[in-house]
Scaffold this motif. Structure first.
Motif, mmCIF file in Angstrom:
data_model
loop_
_atom_site.group_PDB
_atom_site.id
_atom_site.type_symbol
_atom_site.label_atom_id
_atom_site.label_comp_id
_atom_site.label_asym_id
_atom_site.label_seq_id
_atom_site.Cartn_x
_atom_site.Cartn_y
_atom_site.Cartn_z
ATOM 1 N N ILE A 1 0.692 -1.275 -0.003
ATOM 2 C CA ILE A 1 -0.102 -0.011 -0.065
ATOM 3 C C ILE A 1 1.055 1.246 -0.075
ATOM 4 N N LEU A 2 2.117 1.110 0.594
ATOM 5 C CA LEU A 2 2.909 2.339 0.641
ATOM 6 C C LEU A 2 3.677 2.383 -0.623
ATOM 7 N N GLY A 3 3.825 1.496 -1.341
ATOM 8 C CA GLY A 3 4.479 1.544 -2.583
ATOM 9 C C GLY A 3 5.714 0.950 -2.690
ATOM 10 N N LEU A 4 6.271 0.404 -1.550
ATOM 11 C CA LEU A 4 7.410 -0.123 -1.390
ATOM 12 C C LEU A 4 7.899 -1.303 -2.307
ATOM 13 N N ARG A 5 6.828 -2.261 -2.239
ATOM 14 C CA ARG A 5 7.285 -3.550 -2.940
ATOM 15 C C ARG A 5 6.146 -4.204 -3.548
ATOM 16 N N ASP A 6 5.802 -4.377 -4.673
ATOM 17 C CA ASP A 6 4.475 -5.289 -5.238
ATOM 18 C C ASP A 6 5.012 -6.675 -5.557
ATOM 19 N N GLN A 7 6.372 -6.878 -5.691
ATOM 20 C CA GLN A 7 6.968 -8.200 -6.139
ATOM 21 C C GLN A 7 8.220 -8.138 -5.311
ATOM 22 N N ILE A 8 8.357 -9.548 -4.598
ATOM 23 C CA ILE A 8 9.754 -9.400 -3.863
ATOM 24 C C ILE A 8 10.664 -10.394 -4.582
ATOM 25 N N SER A 9 11.843 -10.239 -4.365
ATOM 26 C CA SER A 9 12.837 -11.278 -4.871
ATOM 27 C C SER A 9 13.662 -11.941 -3.843
ATOM 28 N N TYR A 10 13.347 -11.877 -2.680
ATOM 29 C CA TYR A 10 13.803 -12.827 -1.582
ATOM 30 C C TYR A 10 12.792 -12.588 -0.351
ATOM 31 N N GLU A 11 12.969 -13.661 0.352
ATOM 32 C CA GLU A 11 11.928 -13.975 1.659
ATOM 33 C C GLU A 11 11.910 -12.564 2.695
ATOM 34 N N GLY A 12 10.700 -11.983 3.144
ATOM 35 C CA GLY A 12 10.652 -11.013 3.860
ATOM 36 C C GLY A 12 11.049 -9.578 3.257
ATOM 37 N N GLN A 13 11.187 -9.719 2.073
ATOM 38 C CA GLN A 13 11.822 -8.303 1.385
ATOM 39 C C GLN A 13 11.065 -6.983 1.881
ATOM 40 N N ALA A 14 9.607 -7.382 1.530
ATOM 41 C CA ALA A 14 8.740 -6.009 1.856
ATOM 42 C C ALA A 14 8.814 -5.791 3.173
ATOM 43 N N ALA A 15 8.618 -6.644 4.222
ATOM 44 C CA ALA A 15 8.588 -6.344 5.656
ATOM 45 C C ALA A 15 9.992 -5.616 5.996
ATOM 46 N N ILE A 16 11.031 -6.092 5.690
ATOM 47 C CA ILE A 16 12.489 -5.382 5.657
ATOM 48 C C ILE A 16 12.252 -3.861 5.066
ATOM 49 N N GLU A 17 11.736 -3.794 3.947
ATOM 50 C CA GLU A 17 12.114 -2.374 3.423
ATOM 51 C C GLU A 17 10.773 -1.465 4.111
ATOM 52 N N LEU A 18 9.625 -2.219 4.681
ATOM 53 C CA LEU A 18 8.686 -1.401 5.672
ATOM 54 C C LEU A 18 9.510 -0.966 6.923
ATOM 55 N N GLU A 19 10.172 -1.798 7.386
ATOM 56 C CA GLU A 19 10.639 -1.481 8.775
ATOM 57 C C GLU A 19 12.053 -0.303 8.431
ATOM 58 N N GLN A 20 12.578 -0.537 7.342
ATOM 59 C CA GLN A 20 13.450 0.534 6.821
ATOM 60 C C GLN A 20 12.961 1.832 6.936
#
Length: 766
Positions: free
Chosen positions: A617-636
């Motif tokens: 929803i925040l536009g960080l990641r619609d598709q991931i290339s490794y496990e947990g990528q979207a969540a990691i970027e949300l924390e960052q």
């Protein structure tokens, strides 16, 4: 006149390969005692005789003054009749096929060896395999026990006269150091191409020249091959990503010393000690804004994984390159680290331009460990080289040998007997066939080394995990009579946290991860449990949401955004949300899929999928290339200074029914604030804070029901340091005692330990 006394002491623990026998010899000699010391299959045996006061002092100092790398579990002393021994000697090792002593982990090169490495006058000047009793390879070269040179991969390198003299001299630093060698008798370092043909020049200098020229070099380390490039050259890093098929996942960086580390990252309390510890893990650190490093080493990540050199080859290579080098596992994406020479050359032939290798075989593969500090305390996120095979103590000893088979992702296995649980090195994701082969081979090799034949086989409930299938085959494949013990995934997580803290429970367990199979056949992942090492009860959860497309929704977080938005807005999400406009032609179909349920959209309480939805929803990641990528970027993305939170309703059904936390409330708040143009870093922080607040409130309600005042936090989501900190603070403020992970990963790397602990405890309870 003082009475003469003789005793026999059996020393158990980590006492082989750490200079324990030389220490005992020196201590006994200094006190004027006779007798002998030697390795056996339990540890070290000591027979000591002399003046009664001297023997008493010897036993006291034996307990308290042992070498720094030694770990003494127990010393059993028995009185013996005097035999008239007046001199003290080191005896031949004694093997007992029914018993196995502990094997030490691999240890980084010590300061004394480093001084010799750089001293032109020393006979080991620039010797790539310099080591002593305080450092060097251990576990990765051992082939059997007791831990003596003939039972290591150094057996093929006979000692030269000079090394033999040191090895036999009780006063020498290399007295009975099993990996001891020198340029005259040790392994040989070579630089070659993928065919094995030697390349010209001194190997280290030539390899450094290739790195400076932007080439990829495979480097043979302690537990396998690494791939290295110059960390300052963006094209070289990009080329490595292309060849390794690792598009975005961050690379680790090796730097020569703490000064260089501080130039790249901020070192918080405990970081320096962790970086320079004998285990030398990769340490996740907050990166500086102005660091001199290629931007594509860790794209979009506020953190950087740094490690210091831990072998002489690394030290020599960094001296030649005079800068940071990317050092990543020698494999293609998702495969196990390559560790045998010929298979490594075949596997990495199209990845590496050259191979800096040697002829000392690696017996056990071991990837680099990964750690961080949390408020000054080390926390392992991947437990491997430097820590394995140190056992972990079970708070309830196993009555019969146990094998914990682990999970599907970040797999490890665990063998346990008595109080000792031996957690394997990180293996990887069992979805890959080569990783499954490595897993099978690793279990068999550990069984041989430890002399354990498991009678209990603990496995995950998920019927399709390859580790579960492997477990179910074992009773018909060499382990006839072994009992299968199914263990629920999140119970195993909480049990691993209990073992990590030497507790037995019961506790309130908060287990947050991607997915785990529940006994009701649904996908769990946001769980509140009342648990001990024997049993558990599900007392709370995140309200389930559909997983539209199954695995596709895990790879494509925007699908979870559609699923959660449909719940959050009662079927009518605002059509102007960017995540929906980006997928204008697809999202109505995905919503229909989600509403249809069934196997095409199974229900899940996963906390990981909740993070995915917020990130999309925040536009960080619609598709991931490794496990947990979207969540990691949300924390960052999250602003750590933001203390506001989004409200999260807590449903309290009738007596005995689990509490339900409405994750869709957080998603609606994220979407509403995004439409109001609230800065995304603020939104991301409020999402984290809201989840922490909701979980803490649920724990308070559960304390009223159960009277439990201790909370254990486990699962891969707790690799998220911001969420962990916020939840720990809220729980502590509410007078909970909080258990977190330190020596065991909170992710699926700890599941096998939890499985083994549960199986052992249930066996004792029967």
């Amino acid at each position: 006149m003082s009475q003469r006394k003789r005793v026999r002491a059996q020393v158990e623990g980590l006492v082989q390969g750490v200079g324990f026998r030389p220490f005992v010899h020196g201590l006994a000699t200094a006190l004027g005692l006779g007798g002998q010391v030697g390795n056996d299959s339990t540890g070290v045996f000591v027979d000591v005789e002399g003046d009664q006061a001297a023997v008493t002092e010897f036993l006291s100092r034996l307990q308290h003054e042992h070498p720094p790398l030694a770990l003494v579990d127990r010393i059993t002393v028995t009185n013996q009749p005097p035999a008239g021994a007046t001199t003290f000697q080191i005896a031949a090792s004694r093997a007992d096929p029914r018993r196995r002593s502990r094997i030490p982990p691999d240890v980084a090169t010590c300061p004394d060896c480093l001084r010799e490495l750089t001293d032109p006058a020393d006979r080991r000047h620039r010797h790539p395999f310099i080591s002593c009793t305080d450092c060097g390879p251990r576990f990765t070269i051992v082939t059997g026990t007791p831990y003596d040179r003939p039972q290591t991969t150094m057996a093929g390198f006979p000692l030269c006269p000079g090394c033999h003299q040191e090895y036999d001299d009780p006063g020498d630093r290399r007295f009975h150091a099993q990996p001891v060698c020198c340029p005259a008798c040790g392994p040989r370092l070579t630089l070659c191409d993928a065919t094995g043909a030697a390349l010209p020049g001194e190997p280290v200098a030539a390899a450094a020249a290739l790195l400076r020229a932007g080439r990829v070099v495979a480097v043979k380390g302690l537990g396998g091959y690494h791939l290295a490039v110059d960390g300052r050259q963006e094209p070289a890093v990009a080329e490595l990503r292309t060849r390794k098929h690792r598009d975005e996942k961050p690379f680790a960086v090796m730097v020569p010393d703490l000064v260089a580390a501080a130039e790249l990252c901020h070192l918080a309390s405990g970081d320096e000690q962790l970086l320079r510890s004998p285990a030398r893990p990769i340490v996740l650190l907050r990166r500086r804004d102005d660091l001199m490093l290629a931007s594509n080493v860790a794209p979009g990540d506020r953190r950087l994984g740094l490690l210091l050199p831990y072998t002489p080859v690394h030290h020599l290579l960094l001296q030649e390159t005079a800068g940071p080098i990317v050092l990543t596992s020698g494999n293609r994406s998702d495969e196990p680290i390559a560790y045998q020479d010929e298979p490594a050359r075949r596997a990495l032939a199209t990845v590496a331009d050259a191979f800096l290798t040697h002829d000392r075989p690696i017996q056990f593969r071991a990837d680099d460990s990964v750690a961080r500090t949390f408020r000054g305390t080390p926390q392992l996120l991947r437990r491997s080289r430097g820590y394995v095979p140190n056992p972990i103590r079970l708070p309830r000893a196993a009555r019969r040998p146990v094998l914990g088979c682990g999970a599907e992702l970040k797999n490890t296995f665990c063998l346990a007997d008595g109080e000792a649980a031996f957690l394997s090195a990180h293996i990887g994701d069992l979805r890959d066939y080569s990783t499954l082969v490595a897993y099978r081979d690793g279990v068999a090799a550990f069984q041989r080394l430890l002399g354990l034949t498991p009678l209990l086989i603990a496995h995950d409930l998920h019927p399709d995990y390859l580790s579960t299938r492997y477990a179910r085959e074992l009773p018909n494949d060499g382990l006839a009579g072994a009992e299968l013990v199914p263990v629920q995934h999140h119970h195993a997580h909480i049990a691993a946290c209990l073992v990590d803290n030497q507790e037995t429970g019961p506790v309130l367990g908060v287990a947050l991860d991607g997915t785990g199979y529940g006994p009701d056949g649904t996908l769990w992942g946001g769980e509140l449990l009342v648990a001990d090492l024997v049993e558990f009860q599900r007392v709370g959860l995140l309200c389930p949401a559909p997983l539209p497309g199954g695995m596709s929704a895990i790879r494509q977080p925007w699908r979870m955004a559609v699923s959660y938005l449909d719940l959050a807005y009662d079927g009518a999400p605002p059509p102007d949300l960017p995540v929906l406009t980006r997928h204008a032609t697809s999202w109505p179909q995905v919503r229909r899929l989600a509403r249809g349920g069934g196997s095409a959209a199974p229900s899940t309480s996963s906390a990981g999928r909740l993070f995915d939805a917020a990130a999309a929803i925040l536009g960080l990641r619609d598709q991931i290339s490794y496990e947990g990528q979207a969540a990691i970027e949300l924390e960052q993305l999250a602003d750590p200074a933001e203390l506001g939170d989004y409200p999260m309703r807590l449903d309290e059904p009738g007596t005995g029914a689990p509490l339900r936390l409405r994750g869709a409330d957080l998603i609606r708040a994220v979407a509403d604030e995004l439409r109001r143009a609230v800065p995304p870093p603020v939104i991301a922080a409020r999402f984290h804070n809201g989840l922490a607040a909701g979980l803490a409130t649920a724990c308070l309600r559960l304390r009223e029901r159960t009277g439990l005042t201790t909370v254990a936090l486990s699962g891969g989501v707790f690799q998220n340091e911001l969420l962990l900190a916020r939840l720990v603070d809220r729980l502590a403020a509410a007078d909970f005692r909080v258990l977190t992970h330190t020596a065991v990963p909170p992710n699926d790397g700890g599941v096998s330990l939890g499985q083994a602990a549960i199986a052992a405890a249930q066996d004792r309870a029967d």
